[in-house]
Design an enzyme around this catalytic site. Sequence first.
Site, short mmCIF file in Angstrom:
data_model
loop_
_atom_site.label_atom_id
_atom_site.label_comp_id
_atom_site.label_asym_id
_atom_site.label_seq_id
_atom_site.Cartn_x
_atom_site.Cartn_y
_atom_site.Cartn_z
N ASP A 105 4.12 -55.61 4.59
CA ASP A 105 3.67 -54.32 4.10
C ASP A 105 4.76 -53.26 4.25
O ASP A 105 4.96 -52.72 5.34
CB ASP A 105 2.41 -53.90 4.88
CG ASP A 105 1.89 -52.55 4.44
OD1 ASP A 105 1.04 -51.98 5.17
OD2 ASP A 105 2.33 -52.06 3.39
N ASP A 289 5.37 -49.86 -2.11
CA ASP A 289 4.48 -50.36 -1.07
C ASP A 289 3.92 -51.74 -1.39
O ASP A 289 2.95 -51.88 -2.14
CB ASP A 289 3.31 -49.37 -0.87
CG ASP A 289 2.38 -49.81 0.24
OD1 ASP A 289 1.30 -49.21 0.38
OD2 ASP A 289 2.73 -50.77 0.96
O1 LIG Z 1 -2.63 -47.79 3.55
C1 LIG Z 1 -1.66 -47.11 3.69
C2 LIG Z 1 -1.16 -46.73 5.02
C3 LIG Z 1 -0.21 -47.46 5.69
C4 LIG Z 1 0.16 -47.07 6.95
C5 LIG Z 1 -0.43 -45.95 7.52
C6 LIG Z 1 -0.06 -45.58 8.86
C7 LIG Z 1 -0.72 -44.71 9.69
C8 LIG Z 1 0.02 -44.68 10.84
C9 LIG Z 1 1.12 -45.50 10.64
O2 LIG Z 1 1.08 -46.05 9.42
N1 LIG Z 1 -1.36 -45.22 6.85
C10 LIG Z 1 -1.71 -45.59 5.61
O3 LIG Z 1 -2.63 -44.91 4.87
N2 LIG Z 1 -0.98 -46.66 2.63
C11 LIG Z 1 -1.43 -46.98 1.30
C12 LIG Z 1 -2.52 -46.00 0.90
C13 LIG Z 1 -3.37 -46.42 -0.05
C14 LIG Z 1 -4.37 -45.55 -0.45
C15 LIG Z 1 -4.46 -44.30 0.12
C16 LIG Z 1 -3.56 -43.97 1.11
N3 LIG Z 1 -2.61 -44.83 1.51
C17 LIG Z 1 0.21 -45.85 2.83
C18 LIG Z 1 1.45 -46.54 2.41
C19 LIG Z 1 0.88 -45.28 1.73
#
Ligand SMILES: O=C(c1ccc(-c2ccco2)nc1O)N(Cc1ccccn1)C1CC1
Length: 399
Positions: A105, A289
Amino acid sequence: MHGLTTAAALVATAGYVLAAPSALVPRKTFQVSQIAKGKVFINGPTQVVKTHQKYAKLGATVPSDAAAAAAAVQSGSVAANPEQYDESYLCPVSVGGQTLNLDFDTGSADLWVFSTVTPSSESTGHARYNPATSGTLKSGYKWDISYGDGSGASGTVYADKVVVGGVTATSQAVEAATSVSAQFTQDTDNDGLLGLAFSSINTVTPQQQTTFFDTVKPTLAKPLFAVDLKKGTAGSYQFGYIDSSKYTGSITYTSVSTANGFWQFTAGGYSVGTSTTTSGSISGASIADTGTTLLYLPDAVVKAYYAKVSGAKYDSTQGGYTFPSSSTLPNFNVNIGGTVFTVPGSYIKFAPVSSTTYFGGIQSSAGIGFNIFGDIFLKAVYAIFDESQSTPRLGFAKQ
Ligand SMILES: O=C(c1ccc(-c2ccco2)nc1O)N(Cc1ccccn1)C1CC1
């Protein structure tokens, strides 16, 4: 980080003075050499081994430390196996000698796994890491992560050996889950995540830990990894090298901001269908991503795309744009770094939500805060996550 801010890099080399044709007097010398900013760094150990091999006829033997260090110049490739509908891609990883299938990821920075410390009610059907075999507890260390789709996990931390495609991290922070959300429990293909974003967003406390890539980076032939995801079949990740057989034409590079911990870049113009002259432009920050399934773009772009699909609509019960199963979808073209990349319409015809209706692979990024170039886009290109320059950069090539 390979993006050293100073131009000079301390290069420690084992200098050899040739006292007599048959004798080599090994002694360590240190030199500070100015490397022009942005130049690729040499690899000391490799140079030392090459020197010894050159003088082997004079009886030189490669000192064990140089050989060991040279041996530490590693690279490798691992399969990326798609789940149904390419929902995510799982890669086999050896964690403490146990093989787990992990979701690589580039949108997060924690390597966490289902484990023997995960309640069995939450981990049935998953391969589980047993830290007792060869793990060392990092006493008092914890982690807790929540993802954009509302899923999340938390737990404790061990140090153990992690091997990906033959590339070995002898002591990697392995985050063992003591709790996982239902989405992870239900996806029994997935035994955990291997984060490849920047270590600045790793969630371990009291001391942040490095990602697998950051851990092995100093030992890689080149400080980069490359991603070749494919539609409906196995792709792969390369660590330490670019596989020129995996793309056509040239690689177009674009600058990256690490401010938010993501591989963040700026996308340019776009067009819908066969015309590759781009019409509008993609506003806001975008991230590459691998851990996100779909392609999330600004509302205006998404509306312009589905305006070309008869019967397409925003369906609030499905939480996104849907269209009739009989639809043929147009291509989506996007300019990144001056090159136009095409996502075939067939990639955007993502998955059925009923016998008559499909869910779209392009959806709105409104409310997320940035655009997300997830797997729907990445499976159309060969993507290079590159830290060989003074600042990180992304490379894209057609596959
Ligand atoms: O899922 C995550 C995501 C990955 C890691 C973290 C995180 C928090 C603390 C460290 O890492 N927080 C996320 O939210 N998306 C994708 C996404 C999809 C839909 C809405 C928001 N986002 C991050 C890469 C952009």
